[in-house]
Design an enzyme around this catalytic site. Sequence first.
Site, PDB file in Angstrom:
ATOM      1  N   GLU A 283       1.022  -1.173  -0.019  1.00 38.85           N
ATOM      2  CA  GLU A 283       0.295   0.071  -0.268  1.00 38.85           C
ATOM      3  C   GLU A 283       1.125   1.392   0.033  1.00 38.85           C
ATOM      4  O   GLU A 283       0.123   1.959   0.516  1.00 38.85           O
ATOM      5  CB  GLU A 283      -1.492   0.154   1.372  1.00 38.85           C
ATOM      6  CG  GLU A 283      -2.184  -1.432   1.154  1.00 38.85           C
ATOM      7  CD  GLU A 283      -2.941  -1.316   2.023  1.00 38.85           C
ATOM      8  OE1 GLU A 283      -3.160  -0.736   3.332  1.00 38.85           O
ATOM      9  OE2 GLU A 283      -3.761  -1.746   2.084  1.00 38.85           O
ATOM     10  N   ASP A 362      -8.328  -8.805   4.006  1.00 40.19           N
ATOM     11  CA  ASP A 362      -7.697  -7.718   4.992  1.00 40.19           C
ATOM     12  C   ASP A 362      -9.242  -7.467   6.386  1.00 40.19           C
ATOM     13  O   ASP A 362      -9.713  -7.130   6.186  1.00 40.19           O
ATOM     14  CB  ASP A 362      -7.615  -6.440   3.763  1.00 40.19           C
ATOM     15  CG  ASP A 362      -7.637  -5.167   4.690  1.00 40.19           C
ATOM     16  OD1 ASP A 362      -7.120  -5.265   6.056  1.00 40.19           O
ATOM     17  OD2 ASP A 362      -7.432  -4.231   4.139  1.00 40.19           O
ATOM     18  N   GLU A 390     -12.301  -2.159  12.245  1.00 39.69           N
ATOM     19  CA  GLU A 390     -11.802  -1.095  10.722  1.00 39.69           C
ATOM     20  C   GLU A 390     -13.797  -1.901  10.371  1.00 39.69           C
ATOM     21  O   GLU A 390     -14.168  -1.491   9.522  1.00 39.69           O
ATOM     22  CB  GLU A 390     -10.896  -1.553  10.288  1.00 39.69           C
ATOM     23  CG  GLU A 390     -11.154  -0.865   8.409  1.00 39.69           C
ATOM     24  CD  GLU A 390      -9.919  -1.347   8.029  1.00 39.69           C
ATOM     25  OE1 GLU A 390      -8.584  -1.267   8.252  1.00 39.69           O
ATOM     26  OE2 GLU A 390      -9.766  -0.653   6.763  1.00 39.69           O
TER      27      GLU A 390
HETATM   28  C1  GCU Z   1      -6.032  -2.056   6.175  1.00 41.68           C
HETATM   29  C2  GCU Z   1      -6.500  -0.825   6.681  1.00 41.68           C
HETATM   30  C3  GCU Z   1      -5.837   0.113   6.310  1.00 41.68           C
HETATM   31  C4  GCU Z   1      -4.191  -0.552   6.869  1.00 41.68           C
HETATM   32  C5  GCU Z   1      -4.164  -1.725   6.342  1.00 41.68           C
HETATM   33  C6  GCU Z   1      -2.417  -2.862   6.732  1.00 41.68           C
HETATM   34  O1  GCU Z   1      -6.399  -2.153   4.487  1.00 41.68           O
HETATM   35  O2  GCU Z   1      -7.295  -0.821   5.595  1.00 41.68           O
HETATM   36  O3  GCU Z   1      -5.840   1.541   7.206  1.00 41.68           O
HETATM   37  O4  GCU Z   1      -3.139   0.743   6.735  1.00 41.68           O
HETATM   38  O5  GCU Z   1      -5.065  -2.355   6.047  1.00 41.68           O
HETATM   39  O6  GCU Z   1      -3.262  -3.443   7.377  1.00 41.68           O
HETATM   40  O7  GCU Z   1      -1.661  -2.450   7.168  1.00 41.68           O
END
Ligand code: GCU
Length: 670
Positions: A283, A362, A390
């Site tokens: 990400e 996730d 979340e």
């Molecule tokens: C999910 C979440 C993010 C987080 C990511 C992670 O995608 O939405 O906010 O950073 O998990 O576990 O790194």
Amino acid sequence: MTSDIVDGGPDGSAAVPHPAWLPTAAFAPIGRRRVAVVLPDGNDDAEVAATVRREVAAATSAHGGSVVGPDEHPDLVLVLEPTATGSGFRVVRDGDRLTVSAARPTALLHGLFHVVRLGEAAFDGPDGDEQHSPVSGLRMLNHWDNVASHPRHGQVERGYSGGSIFYADGAVRTDLSRVAAYARLLAAIGIDQVAINNVNVAAREARLLTDGLDDVARIAAVLRPYGIRTHLSVSFASPITLGGLTTSDPLDADVRTWWRDTAARVWGAVGDFGGFVVKADSEGQPGPFAYGRDHADGANMLAEAVAPYGGLIHWRAFVYNHRQDWRDRSTDRARAAFDHFAPLDGHFAENVVVQVKHGPMDFQVREPVSPLLAALPRTRVALELQVTQEYTGQQRHAVYLGPEWSEILRWQARGDGTPTVAEDVARAGGFTAVSNVGDDPYWTGHPFAQANLYAFGRLAWDPTLDPSDLLDEWVTLTFPGAPAALREAIHAILDESWLTYEQYTTPLGVGFMVRPGHHYGPDVDGYEYTPWGTYHFADRDGVGVDRSSATGTGYAGQYPEPWRDVYESAESCPDELLLFFHHVPYTHVLHSGTTVIQHIYDTHFAGVERVERMVEAWESVAHLTDDDLTARVRERLAEQLRSAVEWRDQVNTYFWRKSGIADAHGRVIH
Ligand code: GCU
């Protein structure tokens, strides 16, 4: 009743936060007795030993008991026996005397809290001799807290409980008393490691590693007396962003030197520092792929730097392509962690722990257990859970996750009679979870979300514990002297709440029908044409993702037998995961005997009805807790009901419009 919570100071922190599972009254059974604490001088963790003394002194002075010598007929003896072995504590009941002994002060502190948990029963039971040991020495919480507020995620990423307890106004808080209260709560459930900043490491947070070390040391000094070691999340690009180098290639000599020097400074500032958590190539976070290196190269380079100090590298396996083209049907995000990490089994250094999310996607309300958890027999593996809700109602919805975690922990990747997930990871790794606390007076937004944090700690100590029993423990401690009606109502609200949430949100494992970005509330197509790899592929004929080996992405083939066969065919796949593994017509008949479309309608109506019953259950006992807590729970349940109705109506309407198939019971679908 009125509350004993006092409004917070200017930085938003509550002056007296809710005592959670450690109210003064919980200490009465110990505090009204004669207690001896026997601690030889010069033991390793003198600060933790001092905590044991302090706890006993506070309990006895609050409840009229006394601290006595071991020869003065104590009812309870807490004794440190440095020659004893094992990481746990021993509890011996002999006539009128209860003796708790341990080799280390931290274990003795855990033993003290064990007696608190048992209450009077600890002193009333028959004679006995029990050893209590955690299944693993890695029972960790990850905080996704930012020092500075993040423009999109606020101060705590996916935090639903106010600001951070560690940071305020762009700096580590001056007053860390709230952190001390938190550490005490964590010690009472056996947590022994905490990472204090977000895995998405931004510029300000990266500097905790260098010019912020004095502040990190201040936090570590507050956690240490409760037997908790401090960790930092670090950015893989730190040699560039903090060190002024031109590369962070893990095989570059200057990079290696930079990390070695940095580790020396970190451990120089915090002698018992735990280690680093790393989110790399995920990400948008930097990682070894930029240099053509793999994740073992990256992790092992850091491992070498921290090894002289006994440090650990917690390397996250949450690696996938978040810039996928939705038109590309050959890429499957669910495959990614396994594809990246399974081939590296046996390549990681001894002090690397690969941290694997419980599911391949996730933290959805329903996912299969990640096949990667069973694919790394020669690697230390930690299971990663998400206590912060979340995707499960963001601490506005009452959702008790103990049953979900218990199901994951007990799952047997190689079939009946083979090791459970808990046994697999406890072998050399452990348990970690994303924390759900903030500076909210109740710590967790929804007061009942405290039960999730409680259950995580207890399950990490003993994954075979029954989640309903853990809820009972939490109620007993948190609501001392709770009338049976209150206990029953909380059970009625929480016992099935995970399944209830699943009913009114996500049918049959399909996942991700949430509003993009913040992930609260329904948006069936919100992620359908995005780069995130999270699709349901609903069309006029059917819904679901074909992940079979024969005709789909091949994800099912990542499982060992028997699961690869079970998941491969729509006939043998369990109903609750059908749409995760298969694209089927709306008229497909489930094992339950109903069709997919009728299941979607039925569960969404049933889910809302169950939330209505949760509201009624609370109203029937609302007078039995203090006014503030009553009001907070009432307000959250009202929002849960509103949100559940929204979910029901959007999901039902969406699938009715797609399929054109009416509800067999003629209920209102818009
Ligand atoms: C999910 C979440 C993010 C987080 C990511 C992670 O995608 O939405 O906010 O950073 O998990 O576990 O790194």
